[in-house]
Design a protein around this motif. Structure first.
Motif, PDB file in Angstrom:
ATOM      1  N   LEU A  23       0.828  -1.208   0.000  1.00 46.62           N
ATOM      2  CA  LEU A  23       0.000   0.000   0.000  1.00 46.62           C
ATOM      3  C   LEU A  23       0.860   1.256   0.000  1.00 46.62           C
ATOM      4  O   LEU A  23       0.544   2.242  -0.657  1.00 46.62           O
ATOM      5  CB  LEU A  23      -0.940  -0.002   1.208  1.00 46.62           C
ATOM      6  CG  LEU A  23      -2.103  -0.986   1.080  1.00 46.62           C
ATOM      7  CD1 LEU A  23      -2.855  -1.119   2.392  1.00 46.62           C
ATOM      8  CD2 LEU A  23      -3.052  -0.532  -0.030  1.00 46.62           C
ATOM      9  N   LEU A  28      -0.059   5.023  -0.568  1.00 48.10           N
ATOM     10  CA  LEU A  28      -0.954   5.133   0.576  1.00 48.10           C
ATOM     11  C   LEU A  28      -0.219   4.719   1.861  1.00 48.10           C
ATOM     12  O   LEU A  28      -0.402   3.606   2.346  1.00 48.10           O
ATOM     13  CB  LEU A  28      -2.186   4.235   0.366  1.00 48.10           C
ATOM     14  CG  LEU A  28      -2.928   4.410  -0.962  1.00 48.10           C
ATOM     15  CD1 LEU A  28      -4.040   3.375  -1.107  1.00 48.10           C
ATOM     16  CD2 LEU A  28      -3.512   5.822  -1.066  1.00 48.10           C
ATOM     17  N   ALA A  33      -4.217   8.841   4.091  1.00 47.47           N
ATOM     18  CA  ALA A  33      -4.064   8.661   2.648  1.00 47.47           C
ATOM     19  C   ALA A  33      -4.983   7.553   2.152  1.00 47.47           C
ATOM     20  O   ALA A  33      -5.627   7.675   1.106  1.00 47.47           O
ATOM     21  CB  ALA A  33      -2.611   8.351   2.305  1.00 47.47           C
ATOM     22  N   LEU A  34      -5.063   6.483   2.905  1.00 50.68           N
ATOM     23  CA  LEU A  34      -5.925   5.361   2.517  1.00 50.68           C
ATOM     24  C   LEU A  34      -7.385   5.804   2.412  1.00 50.68           C
ATOM     25  O   LEU A  34      -8.093   5.468   1.462  1.00 50.68           O
ATOM     26  CB  LEU A  34      -5.803   4.223   3.537  1.00 50.68           C
ATOM     27  CG  LEU A  34      -6.673   2.998   3.261  1.00 50.68           C
ATOM     28  CD1 LEU A  34      -6.151   2.237   2.046  1.00 50.68           C
ATOM     29  CD2 LEU A  34      -6.748   2.078   4.472  1.00 50.68           C
ATOM     30  N   HIS A  37      -8.251   7.655  -0.612  1.00 56.89           N
ATOM     31  CA  HIS A  37      -8.274   6.850  -1.840  1.00 56.89           C
ATOM     32  C   HIS A  37      -9.717   6.388  -2.028  1.00 56.89           C
ATOM     33  O   HIS A  37     -10.115   5.328  -1.584  1.00 56.89           O
ATOM     34  CB  HIS A  37      -7.323   5.668  -1.683  1.00 56.89           C
ATOM     35  CG  HIS A  37      -7.285   4.763  -2.881  1.00 56.89           C
ATOM     36  ND1 HIS A  37      -6.850   5.181  -4.118  1.00 56.89           N
ATOM     37  CD2 HIS A  37      -7.632   3.465  -3.036  1.00 56.89           C
ATOM     38  CE1 HIS A  37      -6.938   4.172  -4.975  1.00 56.89           C
ATOM     39  NE2 HIS A  37      -7.410   3.122  -4.340  1.00 56.89           N
ATOM     40  N   ARG A  40     -13.686   3.997  -6.908  1.00 56.74           N
ATOM     41  CA  ARG A  40     -13.896   4.551  -8.247  1.00 56.74           C
ATOM     42  C   ARG A  40     -15.329   4.338  -8.702  1.00 56.74           C
ATOM     43  O   ARG A  40     -15.824   5.007  -9.596  1.00 56.74           O
ATOM     44  CB  ARG A  40     -12.902   3.990  -9.244  1.00 56.74           C
ATOM     45  CG  ARG A  40     -12.960   2.533  -9.459  1.00 56.74           C
ATOM     46  CD  ARG A  40     -11.825   2.038 -10.347  1.00 56.74           C
ATOM     47  NE  ARG A  40     -11.817   0.601 -10.322  1.00 56.74           N
ATOM     48  CZ  ARG A  40     -12.629  -0.144 -11.070  1.00 56.74           C
ATOM     49  NH1 ARG A  40     -13.456   0.432 -11.910  1.00 56.74           N
ATOM     50  NH2 ARG A  40     -12.612  -1.442 -10.974  1.00 56.74           N
ATOM     51  N   HIS A 157     -12.763  -0.108  -5.124  1.00 51.22           N
ATOM     52  CA  HIS A 157     -11.595   0.769  -5.121  1.00 51.22           C
ATOM     53  C   HIS A 157     -10.670   0.401  -6.273  1.00 51.22           C
ATOM     54  O   HIS A 157     -10.621  -0.754  -6.673  1.00 51.22           O
ATOM     55  CB  HIS A 157     -10.810   0.599  -3.815  1.00 51.22           C
ATOM     56  CG  HIS A 157     -11.536   1.078  -2.606  1.00 51.22           C
ATOM     57  ND1 HIS A 157     -12.337   0.259  -1.848  1.00 51.22           N
ATOM     58  CD2 HIS A 157     -11.574   2.300  -2.014  1.00 51.22           C
ATOM     59  CE1 HIS A 157     -12.840   0.946  -0.830  1.00 51.22           C
ATOM     60  NE2 HIS A 157     -12.407   2.191  -0.907  1.00 51.22           N
ATOM     61  N   THR A 160      -4.349  -2.458  -6.695  1.00 51.80           N
ATOM     62  CA  THR A 160      -2.968  -2.442  -7.134  1.00 51.80           C
ATOM     63  C   THR A 160      -2.469  -3.868  -7.157  1.00 51.80           C
ATOM     64  O   THR A 160      -3.129  -4.777  -6.660  1.00 51.80           O
ATOM     65  CB  THR A 160      -2.092  -1.585  -6.207  1.00 51.80           C
ATOM     66  OG1 THR A 160      -0.743  -1.698  -6.618  1.00 51.80           O
ATOM     67  CG2 THR A 160      -2.194  -2.066  -4.772  1.00 51.80           C
ATOM     68  N   HIS A 205     -16.804   5.461   1.788  1.00 52.25           N
ATOM     69  CA  HIS A 205     -16.356   4.084   1.556  1.00 52.25           C
ATOM     70  C   HIS A 205     -17.488   3.075   1.734  1.00 52.25           C
ATOM     71  O   HIS A 205     -17.605   2.128   0.964  1.00 52.25           O
ATOM     72  CB  HIS A 205     -15.181   3.767   2.476  1.00 52.25           C
ATOM     73  CG  HIS A 205     -13.958   4.563   2.130  1.00 52.25           C
ATOM     74  ND1 HIS A 205     -13.121   4.219   1.100  1.00 52.25           N
ATOM     75  CD2 HIS A 205     -13.475   5.724   2.636  1.00 52.25           C
ATOM     76  CE1 HIS A 205     -12.145   5.119   0.997  1.00 52.25           C
ATOM     77  NE2 HIS A 205     -12.336   6.044   1.923  1.00 52.25           N
ATOM     78  N   ARG A 643      -9.052  14.901  -7.174  1.00 55.81           N
ATOM     79  CA  ARG A 643      -9.194  13.546  -6.702  1.00 55.81           C
ATOM     80  C   ARG A 643     -10.645  13.079  -6.837  1.00 55.81           C
ATOM     81  O   ARG A 643     -10.936  11.959  -7.189  1.00 55.81           O
ATOM     82  CB  ARG A 643      -8.810  13.541  -5.220  1.00 55.81           C
ATOM     83  CG  ARG A 643      -8.384  12.224  -4.658  1.00 55.81           C
ATOM     84  CD  ARG A 643      -8.426  12.262  -3.145  1.00 55.81           C
ATOM     85  NE  ARG A 643      -7.783  13.418  -2.537  1.00 55.81           N
ATOM     86  CZ  ARG A 643      -6.527  13.433  -2.110  1.00 55.81           C
ATOM     87  NH1 ARG A 643      -5.778  12.388  -2.241  1.00 55.81           N
ATOM     88  NH2 ARG A 643      -6.035  14.518  -1.535  1.00 55.81           N
TER      89      ARG A 643
END
Ligand code: ADP
Ligand code: MG
Length: 695
Positions: A23, A28, A33-34, A37, A40, A157, A160, A205, A643
């Protein structure tokens, strides 16, 4: 131990160190920061879509049981993996769907018969089946995790490598379980939006409903916009506090220039000149944007300002984004200013030239510059970098700012003793963008076109109509007009599979023979470019085959036809700029947009240009089509990318944030009041981001 936004992820006891490391590499490093995020998209897994039985335009989100899987080899190495799923509780008819992957080894290992899958994608009907190729999917494991992954609005989300959306969702959930809300500082002033920040972060979230999601989003978009507008306002306040000196003569030279023109200035030009004149006369340095559609006559306004400046004994500089434009400005300036005895010099990366070295009369007895030194320097960016040797720079005019970064503007200011700066742009930016990118500038607008302009008629045509178009062009050229033919070939990307301008040049030379055609593009050496443009301006050359190097500012009133091939490759605003090259004389003008394919879709997008000539309307349409992302790029705006907020959809929130930021700085320029602590945090955060981008 309580978890706060500052807690580093590698200090969370429930998170394996390798995940924390992944992460961090993903950008992140902390809880804060997390949580910024943001997902999307969301899936409402309270209520799945019904299984589709046909192709749909919109993606669907369905849930079903895996009945069968199969792997087939096709064409030797290729593998096709089919998964048949059945809708929960479906009858014998319908309710079946095939998910298909090609060469996806890892998927084959993840899905087996009996699994329940959530699938998201666009179905296509093919033979007797409905197929979704390469869908996003999630295997529903029947563990105790239902409340996170099912029967709710579920966040998806951006993932990655090594961390799937599902795993990330779980991590965010666990983090939120431990987050202490009372440590989350309120950043947006209560007056603007009183929603608690911690609540908004949670709802983003794991929203309880679409309504509460909207409310949370509003708060966080306002936060983001406010951060941006605070930075802009801070800059503005800083600029306003700068001290310089007045650079304004009595206006005798300007009057002479205006008297020499064969036309009266428009009201808008007069108004803009008056606004600029006030700025020049003030000891506060000018930072002004001159905003006006192509052909609205910005050059004359700039020239008037420069005359006011040099009359007071200073030098003035005009900077253009390209060589061609610089040279064209230089010629215009010499044509209009030589008779007044003003010394104009050209300085570009490739060429230096002084003009008017023997003034008809000593132009300015009060000038401090050495005799023979130019009053006005015209050039490209090169003026900025090679210490152009201004002795007393009073005014810098920057043409077509959208190609000119904030950084350059600052560099210019460093060169002299706080010169006045006038930025000109023909890019009709939507208002939300103007107040963002140019928020620190005062604005003058040329909202009126000079009288007696020929109309531009625009038509979108399929490539099969090219011969007709060629015939039409020929008629216009025979009647004494000239034309541009434009290709979407960009200087750096020769590999672009667009038609090569060179090959097309041969084609058009033949089509229009014996009339003279010439080819111009980014790689033509400057002296040659100059010669080509001179021949076109004089009317010797009838057709100019060009890449977008002619995009801005080129001014040949006799050219009344522009044909653009593969037009769908250009943005709408860019085509609008391009067609601003025609319709500059008294002749009726024609812009022909030829698409690359006969498909209606490509033509549809371009129809806006048939309907309107209003640059602002086109800019809005463009923004809607392309999104604001590329317009807000750092190089252009010097602002961090967005963002969450959307400049188009959230225009009202941007206005709100702007007004609020102004107000805050007016009342409390140092942000010292207790109610503004959050604003201080936001401002510092934005500044840090900007610095990180620049370095
Ligand atoms: P832009 O705003 O696109 O830079 P220009 O300054 O190049 O526009 O002006 C376009 C053309 O209009 C030039 O040929 C210029 O001489 C002419 N022009 C400028 N002002 C007027 C006016 N008030 N009346 C008529 N023509 C004008
Ligand atoms: Mg111009």
């Amino acid at each position: 131990m309580g978890v706060t936004l500052e807690t580093p992820l590698d200090e969370l006891d429930f998170l394996p160190p390798n995940r924390a490391r992944l992460l961090e590499r993903f950008g992140l490093p902390t809880v804060g920061a997390l949580l910024l995020h943001f997902p999307r998209r969301y899936e409402d897994r309270n209520q799945f879509d019904r299984f589709p039985n046909d192709t749909t335009d919109q993606p669907v989100c369905v849930c079903g049981m895996v009945k069968k899987t199969s792997i087939r080899r096709i064409r030797g190495w290729q593998k096709m993996f089919d998964v048949l799923i059945e809708e929960d509780g479906a009858s014998a008819f319908g309710g079946r769907l095939v998910c298909r992957w090609f060469n996806s080894h890892w998927v084959e290992k993840m899905i087996v018969q009996g699994h329940r899958l959530v699938v998201y994608g666009k179905p296509k009907r093919s033979g007797g089946n409905v197929i979704i190729a390469h869908p996003e999917f999630e295997v529903i494991e029947d563990d105790a995790e239902e409340s996170i992954h099912l029967r709710r609005i579920v966040p998806i989300h951006a993932a990655t490598e090594g961390i799937s959306p599902r795993v990330l969702r779980r991590i965010v959930w666990d983090v939120l379980e431990q987050l202490q809300d009372d440590t989350v500082e309120q950043l947006v002033p209560e007056k603007l939006d009183a929603t608690p920040r911690a609540w908004a972060l949670r709802e983003m979230h794991f929203p309880a409903s679409m309504e509460s999601l909207a409310k949370a989003r509003r708060h966080l978009v306002l936060e983001e916009f406010l951060a941006m507008q605070l930075a802009v306002s801070a800059k503005r306040t800083e600029l306003k506090a700068e001290r310089g000196e007045p650079h304004c003569g009595p206006g005798e030279w300007m009057r002479r220039l205006h008297d020499s023109l064969p036309f009266p200035l428009t009201k808008a030009q007069q108004r803009s000149i008056a606004e600029i004149r006030d700025d020049l006369a003030s000891s506060r340095p000018m930072n002004r944007l001159l905003h006006g559609d192509v052909g609205s006559g910005k050059t004359l306004v700039a020239m008037s300002a420069m005359l006011l400046c040099i009359e007071a004994g200073f030098q003035a500089a005009l900077m253009a984004p390209t060589q061609i434009l610089a040279e064209q400005h230089y010629l215009t300036f010499r044509r209009l200013l030589d008779p007044l005895g003003v010394r104009v010099a050209l300085r570009t990366g490739a060429r230096r030239e002084y003009g008017g070295e023997m003034p008809l009369f000593d132009p300015s007895p009060r000038t401090d510059s050495a005799p023979g030194e130019p009053h006005i320097l015209v050039g490209t960016h090169a003026l900025l970098y090679e210490g152009a040797g201004f002795t007393r720079l009073g005014l810098a005019v920057i043409d077509e700012q959208h190609k000119f970064g904030v950084v350059q503007r600052a560099r210019l200011r460093e060169q002299g003793s706080a010169p006045d700066v006038l930025v000109m742009t023909a890019t009709p930016l939507p208002r939300t963008l103007t107040m963002t990118i140019y928020g620190d500038l005062d604005v003058s607008t040329l909202d009126e076109m000079p009288a007696g302009r020929g109309k531009i008629i625009t038509g979108v045509r399929a490539p099969s109509k090219l011969p007709e178009a060629a015939k039409f062009i020929r008629e216009q050229l025979d009647a004494g007009r000239q034309c541009y033919i434009v290709y979407p070939l960009i200087e750096e990307s020769e590999k672009l599979e667009a038609k090569a301008a060179t090959a097309e040049f041969a084609k058009w030379s033949e089509l229009l023979a014996p009339l003279k055609c010439e080819l111009i593009h980014g790689r033509v050496p400057p002296e040659e470019k100059d010669a080509i443009m001179t021949r076109f301006r004089s009317g010797e050359t009838k057709a100019l085959i060009a890449t977008t190097v002619i995009e801005v500012g080129v001014d040949v009133p006799n050219a009344n036809v522009m044909l653009i091939e593969n037009a769908e490759r250009f943005g709408l605003a860019q085509i609008h700029q391009l067609r601003g090259r025609i319709g500059r004389g008294e002749h009726k003008s024609y812009c022909i947009l030829i698409t690359g394919t006969d498909e209606e879709e490509a033509m549809e997008k371009l129809r806006v240009l048939e309907k309107t000539n209003d640059g602002f309307e086109i800019a809005e349409a463009d923004l809607r089509l392309r999104g604001a992302g590329d317009l807000l790029g750092t190089a252009q705006s010097g602002l961090p990318p967005l963002r969450l907020g959307d400049l188009f959809r959230d225009a009202d929130l941007m206005k709100l944030a702007r007004n609020h930021a102004y107000l805050i700085f007016e009342q409390d320029p140092k942000l010292e009041r207790p109610g503004h602590a959050g604003c201080r945090v936001l401002l510092n955060e934005t500044r840090r981001t900007i610095l990180a981008q620049v370095s």
